[in-house]
Design an enzyme around this catalytic site. Structure first.
Site, PDB file in Angstrom:
ATOM      1  N   CYS A   2      11.304 -24.842   3.076  1.00 36.74           N
ATOM      2  CA  CYS A   2      11.084 -26.021   3.903  1.00 36.74           C
ATOM      3  C   CYS A   2      10.186 -27.021   3.196  1.00 36.74           C
ATOM      4  O   CYS A   2       9.356 -26.666   2.374  1.00 36.74           O
ATOM      5  CB  CYS A   2      10.443 -25.680   5.258  1.00 36.74           C
ATOM      6  SG  CYS A   2      11.347 -24.441   6.180  1.00 36.74           S
ATOM      7  N   ARG A  27      14.120 -28.093  -1.044  1.00 31.99           N
ATOM      8  CA  ARG A  27      13.450 -26.924  -0.468  1.00 31.99           C
ATOM      9  C   ARG A  27      14.187 -26.398   0.756  1.00 31.99           C
ATOM     10  O   ARG A  27      13.763 -25.399   1.355  1.00 31.99           O
ATOM     11  CB  ARG A  27      12.018 -27.290  -0.069  1.00 31.99           C
ATOM     12  CG  ARG A  27      11.170 -27.766  -1.220  1.00 31.99           C
ATOM     13  CD  ARG A  27       9.833 -28.246  -0.729  1.00 31.99           C
ATOM     14  NE  ARG A  27       8.974 -27.142  -0.376  1.00 31.99           N
ATOM     15  CZ  ARG A  27       8.068 -26.616  -1.179  1.00 31.99           C
ATOM     16  NH1 ARG A  27       7.893 -27.117  -2.377  1.00 31.99           N
ATOM     17  NH2 ARG A  27       7.328 -25.610  -0.789  1.00 31.99           N
ATOM     18  N   TRP A  76      14.630 -24.885   5.779  1.00 31.43           N
ATOM     19  CA  TRP A  76      15.462 -23.775   5.310  1.00 31.43           C
ATOM     20  C   TRP A  76      15.248 -22.673   6.338  1.00 31.43           C
ATOM     21  O   TRP A  76      14.149 -22.134   6.470  1.00 31.43           O
ATOM     22  CB  TRP A  76      15.036 -23.323   3.921  1.00 31.43           C
ATOM     23  CG  TRP A  76      15.950 -22.293   3.336  1.00 31.43           C
ATOM     24  CD1 TRP A  76      17.158 -22.513   2.749  1.00 31.43           C
ATOM     25  CD2 TRP A  76      15.728 -20.884   3.269  1.00 31.43           C
ATOM     26  NE1 TRP A  76      17.701 -21.323   2.327  1.00 31.43           N
ATOM     27  CE2 TRP A  76      16.856 -20.307   2.624  1.00 31.43           C
ATOM     28  CE3 TRP A  76      14.699 -20.043   3.693  1.00 31.43           C
ATOM     29  CZ2 TRP A  76      16.972 -18.939   2.400  1.00 31.43           C
ATOM     30  CZ3 TRP A  76      14.813 -18.682   3.468  1.00 31.43           C
ATOM     31  CH2 TRP A  76      15.944 -18.142   2.822  1.00 31.43           C
ATOM     32  N   ASN A 100       6.009 -24.615   6.964  1.00 27.69           N
ATOM     33  CA  ASN A 100       6.703 -23.965   5.848  1.00 27.69           C
ATOM     34  C   ASN A 100       6.096 -22.582   5.710  1.00 27.69           C
ATOM     35  O   ASN A 100       4.881 -22.457   5.521  1.00 27.69           O
ATOM     36  CB  ASN A 100       6.485 -24.778   4.561  1.00 27.69           C
ATOM     37  CG  ASN A 100       6.942 -24.030   3.324  1.00 27.69           C
ATOM     38  OD1 ASN A 100       7.838 -23.189   3.401  1.00 27.69           O
ATOM     39  ND2 ASN A 100       6.337 -24.317   2.188  1.00 27.69           N
ATOM     40  N   GLY A 101       6.924 -21.532   5.839  1.00 26.80           N
ATOM     41  CA  GLY A 101       6.402 -20.175   5.730  1.00 26.80           C
ATOM     42  C   GLY A 101       6.993 -19.284   6.806  1.00 26.80           C
ATOM     43  O   GLY A 101       8.000 -19.643   7.434  1.00 26.80           O
ATOM     44  N   GLU A 485      23.411 -12.932 -15.175  1.00 29.93           N
ATOM     45  CA  GLU A 485      23.109 -14.339 -14.908  1.00 29.93           C
ATOM     46  C   GLU A 485      24.403 -15.118 -14.610  1.00 29.93           C
ATOM     47  O   GLU A 485      24.448 -15.954 -13.705  1.00 29.93           O
ATOM     48  CB  GLU A 485      22.358 -14.930 -16.114  1.00 29.93           C
ATOM     49  CG  GLU A 485      22.198 -16.435 -16.118  1.00 29.93           C
ATOM     50  CD  GLU A 485      21.499 -16.991 -14.889  1.00 29.93           C
ATOM     51  OE1 GLU A 485      20.922 -16.220 -14.112  1.00 29.93           O
ATOM     52  OE2 GLU A 485      21.567 -18.223 -14.687  1.00 29.93           O
ATOM     53  N   LYS A 489      25.578 -17.170 -11.233  1.00 27.94           N
ATOM     54  CA  LYS A 489      26.010 -18.568 -11.199  1.00 27.94           C
ATOM     55  C   LYS A 489      27.326 -18.699 -10.434  1.00 27.94           C
ATOM     56  O   LYS A 489      27.490 -19.575  -9.602  1.00 27.94           O
ATOM     57  CB  LYS A 489      26.224 -19.108 -12.628  1.00 27.94           C
ATOM     58  CG  LYS A 489      24.959 -19.440 -13.367  1.00 27.94           C
ATOM     59  CD  LYS A 489      24.353 -20.725 -12.867  1.00 27.94           C
ATOM     60  CE  LYS A 489      22.839 -20.735 -12.912  1.00 27.94           C
ATOM     61  NZ  LYS A 489      22.051 -19.719 -12.304  1.00 27.94           N
ATOM     62  N   GLU A 492      26.757 -18.158  -6.670  1.00 31.11           N
ATOM     63  CA  GLU A 492      25.955 -19.122  -5.907  1.00 31.11           C
ATOM     64  C   GLU A 492      26.603 -20.505  -5.833  1.00 31.11           C
ATOM     65  O   GLU A 492      26.445 -21.192  -4.831  1.00 31.11           O
ATOM     66  CB  GLU A 492      24.504 -19.192  -6.383  1.00 31.11           C
ATOM     67  CG  GLU A 492      24.259 -19.838  -7.709  1.00 31.11           C
ATOM     68  CD  GLU A 492      22.771 -19.922  -8.066  1.00 31.11           C
ATOM     69  OE1 GLU A 492      21.911 -19.911  -7.186  1.00 31.11           O
ATOM     70  OE2 GLU A 492      22.487 -20.012  -9.276  1.00 31.11           O
ATOM     71  N   HIS A 508      31.371   5.344 -14.653  1.00 28.36           N
ATOM     72  CA  HIS A 508      30.673   6.305 -13.798  1.00 28.36           C
ATOM     73  C   HIS A 508      30.864   5.981 -12.319  1.00 28.36           C
ATOM     74  O   HIS A 508      30.105   6.469 -11.480  1.00 28.36           O
ATOM     75  CB  HIS A 508      29.193   6.353 -14.178  1.00 28.36           C
ATOM     76  CG  HIS A 508      28.983   6.806 -15.590  1.00 28.36           C
ATOM     77  ND1 HIS A 508      29.190   8.105 -15.999  1.00 28.36           N
ATOM     78  CD2 HIS A 508      28.657   6.114 -16.718  1.00 28.36           C
ATOM     79  CE1 HIS A 508      28.968   8.206 -17.301  1.00 28.36           C
ATOM     80  NE2 HIS A 508      28.658   7.010 -17.764  1.00 28.36           N
ATOM     81  N   LYS A 609      16.180 -24.928  -3.600  1.00 33.28           N
ATOM     82  CA  LYS A 609      15.760 -24.918  -5.001  1.00 33.28           C
ATOM     83  C   LYS A 609      14.473 -24.125  -5.186  1.00 33.28           C
ATOM     84  O   LYS A 609      14.296 -23.442  -6.176  1.00 33.28           O
ATOM     85  CB  LYS A 609      15.575 -26.359  -5.475  1.00 33.28           C
ATOM     86  CG  LYS A 609      15.179 -26.502  -6.934  1.00 33.28           C
ATOM     87  CD  LYS A 609      16.299 -26.086  -7.865  1.00 33.28           C
ATOM     88  CE  LYS A 609      15.936 -26.192  -9.328  1.00 33.28           C
ATOM     89  NZ  LYS A 609      16.851 -25.386 -10.158  1.00 33.28           N
TER      90      LYS A 609
HETATM   91  O1  M6R Z   1      11.620 -21.562  -9.364  1.00 32.27           O
HETATM   92  P1  M6R Z   1      11.937 -20.179  -9.812  1.00 32.27           P
HETATM   93  O2  M6R Z   1      12.409 -20.117 -11.219  1.00 32.27           O
HETATM   94  O3  M6R Z   1      10.798 -19.236  -9.588  1.00 32.27           O
HETATM   95  O4  M6R Z   1      13.125 -19.721  -8.896  1.00 32.27           O
HETATM   96  C1  M6R Z   1      13.598 -18.415  -8.936  1.00 32.27           C
HETATM   97  C2  M6R Z   1      14.936 -18.285  -8.236  1.00 32.27           C
HETATM   98  O5  M6R Z   1      14.824 -18.638  -6.893  1.00 32.27           O
HETATM   99  C3  M6R Z   1      16.007 -19.163  -8.897  1.00 32.27           C
HETATM  100  O6  M6R Z   1      16.143 -18.847 -10.246  1.00 32.27           O
HETATM  101  C4  M6R Z   1      17.367 -18.958  -8.203  1.00 32.27           C
HETATM  102  O7  M6R Z   1      17.845 -17.690  -8.459  1.00 32.27           O
HETATM  103  C5  M6R Z   1      18.372 -20.017  -8.640  1.00 32.27           C
HETATM  104  N1  M6R Z   1      19.171 -20.363  -7.523  1.00 32.27           N
HETATM  105  C6  M6R Z   1      19.279 -19.551  -9.716  1.00 32.27           C
HETATM  106  O8  M6R Z   1      20.239 -20.457 -10.086  1.00 32.27           O
END
Ligand code: M6R
Length: 614
Positions: A2, A27, A76, A100-101, A485, A489, A492, A508, A609
């Site tokens: 948030c 956020r 959020w 926020n929290g 990774e 991607k 998400e 396995h 983000k």
């Molecule tokens: O700001 P940060 O690098 O600490 O964020 C960590 C994760 O929230 C961030 O990498 C998230 O996984 C992204 N959506 C990946 O693309």
């Protein structure tokens, strides 16, 4: 997560709040709302589900919204669906708050408020906190006392912006764990979740400390300690850095622009740390000997940053012989054994605000370990909380999917591993210089890779046409981390169910899921793993999998023979940086799959983000 933004001053407060929230939408953007004090002194709330645009339209339709003091929120969702009713602000005609929290004891507080006669309009934890503040204000008649008493009853994490109808030109703010700062403007003052909301140019601000309460008027900011102590003023800090203009540089999406930024991000991160062809971290204030003396080095991070951390741990082990391991930050406090006073804990984070990473760092400090932050945001909470901060220079990353910061983090950690290996006497100057050269050449190699984007577009089209569902990503050694990774991607931003497996582990159990047409994306950038990867490809291909391989190169055509299609990312092999080249190719692949599917790439559903709740 948030975002919070409040303004009091001579400007149109609602307009200022909308501009501030615009910079905080990363956020969370499940709903938005604003509370303002009308010229007649009444608290007026407007809020709705959906992005900020929806709130702006509602405000425009509502006529005059002039006000000199307003408080806004972009959400959020944690407690309760993203509906109008659950949107912030929450409160009563006396008090409105944005939050926020997470209030962990909200169920108990809710029961008590119900017994006190409060009627809940939402399912949020925030509304219970608002009623607790309101109740104390009703009894004590003083906003600071009300906030102090309420804070003593709240468990969990919070940053609050608060408006009291009786104080029409004042914003109140308090925080515990979640970030909040007070911005100083020439005309008026504001309360904001982070520096990004303070606009471009020189930004003047006070960080709000844990438990501290701020009373913000148009021309003054007074701070109150959590206990009964007297109020005080604080020095103004200046963040000189100008916020980068948030444009897409001619690309259709921030993500694509940020991938294109990678060569420059690498130059800005690496080149100042390479002197006379050798790694040099002297300007970072990093104590390399202390790091080398650590019996163990722990990396903590989340999501994409955690994948960078895992690659960092791998480089530390291989190049410097350090016992290094990477932990998902949210699991770190369950780690056994915890680090001790001789160990070093390195937190890796793009935003520097991720609550899980920050909590892990604080736990590490409590256990006496030395802490280092690797962040892309100077002055962020994680940078401030660590003994030493080393910054990647990737520039602002707007898109939710991390791209350029991942590449910059991995390259920085590789260079650091090289510096440590040299200091430890495991790498001679010639080898260190060779590794530095390889890292320095990566920006140009990436540019050459991006020139071949059309080949990746063709593969993404073919994948989109034929992908039958669940996608396996496989790799060995560091390639298994690149696979993880790349799967992240694809899920998400393109919403393709994907999971990564160390290729050798498939047999396995998980190989049972492979049938005719199952998509398998194989990552093969590490030459020493090539033979075994070929066996894994043959194992899945012989069971009908449709194999798409992203490799560094394929000199004898063996990968091509074992796959339906191969993309070779490198012209000449360069073992230290090839995994990054392949990772960048896979970022483009995920991006183009998401484009075929017309997904909202920069702001995928349910994600924000910066994740500032644990
Ligand atoms: O700001 P940060 O690098 O600490 O964020 C960590 C994760 O929230 C961030 O990498 C998230 O996984 C992204 N959506 C990946 O693309």
């Amino acid at each position: 997560m948030c975002g919070i933004f409040g303004y009091t001053g001579a400007q149109n407060a609602v307009r200022e709040v909308i501009a501030g929230l615009r910079a905080l939408e990363y956020r969370g953007s499940d709903s938005a709302g604003v509370a303002r004090i009308s010229p007649e002194g009444a608290l007026i709330v407007q809020k709705c589900a959906g992005r900020l645009d929806a709130l702006e339209q509602a405000l425009a339709a509502g006529g005059d919204v002039s006000s000199r003091c307003a408080l806004g929120h972009t959400r959020w969702a944690t407690h309760g669906a993203p509906t109008d009713a659950n949107a912030h602000p929450h409160g009563t005609p006396r008090v409105q708050i944005v939050h926020n929290g997470i209030i962990e004891n909200s169920a108990a507080l809710r029961r008590r408020c119900l017994a006190d006669g409060y009627v809940f309009a939402s399912e949020t934890d925030t509304e219970a906190a608002a009623f607790v503040i309101d109740r104390y204000y009703r009894i004590l008649g003083d906003p600071i006392l009300a906030l102090r008493h309420a804070a003593a009853e709240l468990r969990g994490s919070y940053a609050f912006g608060v408006l009291f109808a009786d104080f029409p030109d004042r914003l109140f703010a308090l925080r515990h764990e979640s970030p909040l700062l007070i911005g100083r403007r020439r005309e008026g003052n504001c309360v904001a979740s982070d520096l990004a909301a303070l606009g471009e140019g020189e930004r003047r601000y006070h960080p709000l400390e844990q438990g501290e309460i701020a009373c913000v008027t148009p021309d003054d900011v007074l701070f109150y300690p959590p206990d009964d102590g007297a109020p005080y003023h604080k020095d103004v800090l200046v963040a000189a850095e100008t916020a980068a203009p948030i444009d897409k540089g001619g690309y259709p999406h921030h993500m694509r622009k940020e991938i294109a930024d990678e060569p420059q991000a690498l130059r800005d991160t690496l080149f100042p740390r390479i002197r006379d062809g050798l790694p040099d971290f002297s300007a970072d204030g990093l104590d390399l000997d202390r790091l080398l003396a650590s019996p163990r080095v722990w990396f903590v991070a989340c999501g994409t940053a955690c994948h960078a951390a895992r690659l960092g741990a791998s480089s530390f082990a291989r190049l410097a012989g350090i016992d290094a391991r990477a932990e998902v930050a949210s699991e770190f406090r369950s780690a056994c054994p915890m680090p001790d006073a001789r160990d070093t804990v390195i937190a890796v984070s793009q935003s520097g605000e991720t609550a899980d990473t920050l909590a892990a760092l604080r736990a590490a400090r409590e256990s006496g370990a030395r802490t280092v932050a690797v962040v892309n945001t100077k002055g962020s909470a994680i940078a401030r909380a660590a003994d030493c901060a080393v910054c990647t220079e990737a520039g602002v990353e707007v898109a939710v999917p991390g791209t350029k910061t991942f590449v910059a983090q991995v390259a920085l950690l590789r260079l650091l591993a090289c510096a440590l290996g040299r200091r430890a006497g495991r790498i001679g100057d010639d080898e260190a210089a060779r590794l530095c050269r390889e890292l320095s050449e990566l920006p140009d190699r990436l540019t050459r890779l991006f020139d071949r984007e059309e080949e990746i577009v063709a593969l993404s089209r073919r994948f989109h046409r034929t992908c039958s569902g669940f996608t396996f990503f496989i790799g060995r050694g560091e390639d298994s981390i690149i696979a993880a990774e790349s799967a992240l991607k694809l899920k998400e931003i393109a919403y393709v169910p994907s999971e990564s497996y160390p290729a050798g582990e498939l047999k396995h159990g998980s190989i049972a899921l492979i049938e005719r047409g199952t998509p398998v994306v194989a990552v093969c950038s590490v030459p020493s793993q090539r033979e075994k990867m070929l066996s894994s490809l043959r194992e899945v291909a012989s069971r009908g999998a449709s194999v798409l391989t992203f490799a560094a190169c394929d000199p004898d055509g063996a990968l091509r023979a074992a796959s339906e299609a191969v993309f070779c990312a490198a012209d000449d092999p360069a073992p230290l940086t090839d995994p990054l080249l392949v990772a960048a190719a896979l970022q483009l692949f995920a991006y183009h799959v998401a484009r075929q599917k017309e997904c909202e790439i920069d702001r995928p559903r349910n994600l924000a983000k910066s994740v500032t709740v644990e």
